[in-house]
Each structure stands twice: as structure tokens, then as C-alpha cells.
Design a protein around this motif. Structure first.
Motif, PDB file in Angstrom:
ATOM      1  N   THR A 124       0.836  -1.204   0.000  1.00  0.00           N
ATOM      2  CA  THR A 124       0.000   0.000   0.000  1.00  0.00           C
ATOM      3  C   THR A 124       0.869   1.251   0.000  1.00  0.00           C
ATOM      4  N   LYS A 127       2.373   1.584  -3.369  1.00  0.00           N
ATOM      5  CA  LYS A 127       1.354   2.058  -4.312  1.00  0.00           C
ATOM      6  C   LYS A 127       1.124   3.561  -4.153  1.00  0.00           C
ATOM      7  N   ASN A 130       4.102   5.267  -5.522  1.00  0.00           N
ATOM      8  CA  ASN A 130       4.070   5.261  -6.985  1.00  0.00           C
ATOM      9  C   ASN A 130       3.020   6.235  -7.525  1.00  0.00           C
ATOM     10  N   LYS A 131       1.894   6.295  -6.801  1.00  0.00           N
ATOM     11  CA  LYS A 131       0.852   7.224  -7.229  1.00  0.00           C
ATOM     12  C   LYS A 131       1.340   8.668  -7.149  1.00  0.00           C
ATOM     13  N   ASP A 203      -4.796   6.512 -13.245  1.00  0.00           N
ATOM     14  CA  ASP A 203      -4.182   6.062 -12.005  1.00  0.00           C
ATOM     15  C   ASP A 203      -4.841   6.737 -10.824  1.00  0.00           C
TER      16      ASP A 203
END
Length: 204
Positions: A124, A127, A130-131, A203
């Protein structure tokens, strides 16, 4: 005839009375006196009889047989109880082993759960990172000139380029498309249209 029968019955009756008075009553009296004497002197008549019986071979053998039989019965009962105790001890050991196994299994499941939760937390976090990084990339393409952005995007894989193009604002997208050659612009337009129909590119 009646007198003769009466005369014959009289000796029988007198003999029975004689037996009672001369033999039975003295014996009962003697037994009573003996029990009384033994009780007063504190002797156990039954223990005395037992000691006496041991001196008499036949009676002693009867007592010995009785004692041996009772001892055999007691030994059999003792063996049975010992076997039952061993069975219960074995059952207890089995239950304790099963309990230890269950506790170990629960502990392993708890550790596995903790590991999965940590892995989920890491994924998480990755993620989210990365977001944020992707948003920074999108913002970068929105800030640089369309003339520089267009050739960079055409060098990327179509999937990556479409992902960026679908997240930039509409003004930036239009400017970048103008700086692409017509073939690339047409290809990306078709890819963007297909991606929006699937709804799986953004995204956000």
C-alpha cells in the motif's frame, strides 16, 4: 390302642426334653459365658477362633484358600486399575500433544497473518508512493513544453504513454497531440478512446 400310642409318645417326648436340658442348654450357656468372658477380658473371639483354626489343618486350609482367593481378586482389581490409570495417562498425553500442536498452529497462523498485514502495508505504501511519483511525472509533462513532451512520449511503450496522456489536463493533451506527427497522433487518439471505454487507464 390310644393308651399304647400315648405311652409310646411319652418316652420320645421325655428323650427330647432330656436332650434339651442335658445337652443343648448347657452348650448354649457355655457359649454365652465364653463370649462374656472374652468380651470382659478384651479378647477378640473371632481372632482367637482364627488362631485356633490355623492350628487345625482342615480349617486352616479353608482360611488359606479364602485368603488366597481374596488376594487374587484384589490383585486382579489392582491390575485393572493400573491399566485404567495408564490408559488415562496416555489419553492425557495425547490431548496435551494435540493441544501443543493446535497452539503451534495458531501461533504460526498469527505470524503468517502478521507477515501478510506487513506485506499489505508495504504494498500500500509503495502504491501510494508510486501514485505520488506518477502525479509528479504527469505534472512534469504539464509543465514542460509540448514540443519536448511529444517526442519523449512517442519513444515510450504505448501503454505507458497512454497512461500519462490520459492523466494530463486537456490543454496539455491537445498541445502535445499538435506536436506529434499525424500517424502518432492518430494512434494515440485511438488508444486513448479505447482506454476510456475500458475505464482502466487512469491512475487516480
Amino acid at each position: 390302642m390310644e393308651r399304647m400310642s400315648e405311652e409310646q409318645e411319652k418316652p420320645k417326648t421325655s428323650r427330647f426334653q432330656w436332650f434339651i436340658y442335658a445337652f443343648l442348654i448347657p452348650i448354649l450357656f457355655g457359649i454365652t459365658v465364653a463370649l462374656l468372658v472374652f468380651t470382659i477380658t478384651g479378647n477378640n473371639i473371632f481372632e482367637t477362633a482364627k488362631e485356633f483354626s490355623r492350628k487345625v489343618p482342615f480349617i486352616a486350609s479353608v482360611f488359606d484358600d479364602t485368603n488366597s482367593r481374596s488376594q487374587e481378586v484384589m490383585e486382579e482389581q489392582l491390575i485393572g486399575l493400573q491399566a485404567e490409570v495408564k490408559d488415562r495417562e496416555a489419553r492425557i498425553s495425547q490431548l496435551e500433544s494435540e493441544l501443543d500442536s493446535k497452539e503451534l498452529e495458531i501461533e504460526r497462523a498469527g505470524l503468517e497473518k502478521q507477515r501478510l498485514e506487513e506485506e499489505i502495508s508495504e504494498l500500500t505504501a509503495i502504491k501510494e508512493e508510486n501514485k505520488r511519483a506518477f502525479k509528479d511525472i504527469v505534472k512534469t509533462y504539464e509543465n514542460i513544453s509540448a514540443k519536448k513532451a511529444a517526442p519523449i512520449l512517442t519513444e515510450m511503450k504505448d501503454e505507458e504513454a497512454v497512461k500519462i496522456l490520459s492523466n494530463v489536463n486537456s490543454d496539455t493533451l491537445a498541445a502535445i497531440m499538435e506536436k506529434m506527427n499525424p500517424e502518432d497522433a492518430a494512434r494515440y487518439t485511438a488508444l486513448l478512446t479505447a482506454a476510456k471505454e475500458k475505464g482502466g487507464v487512469s491512475d487516480n
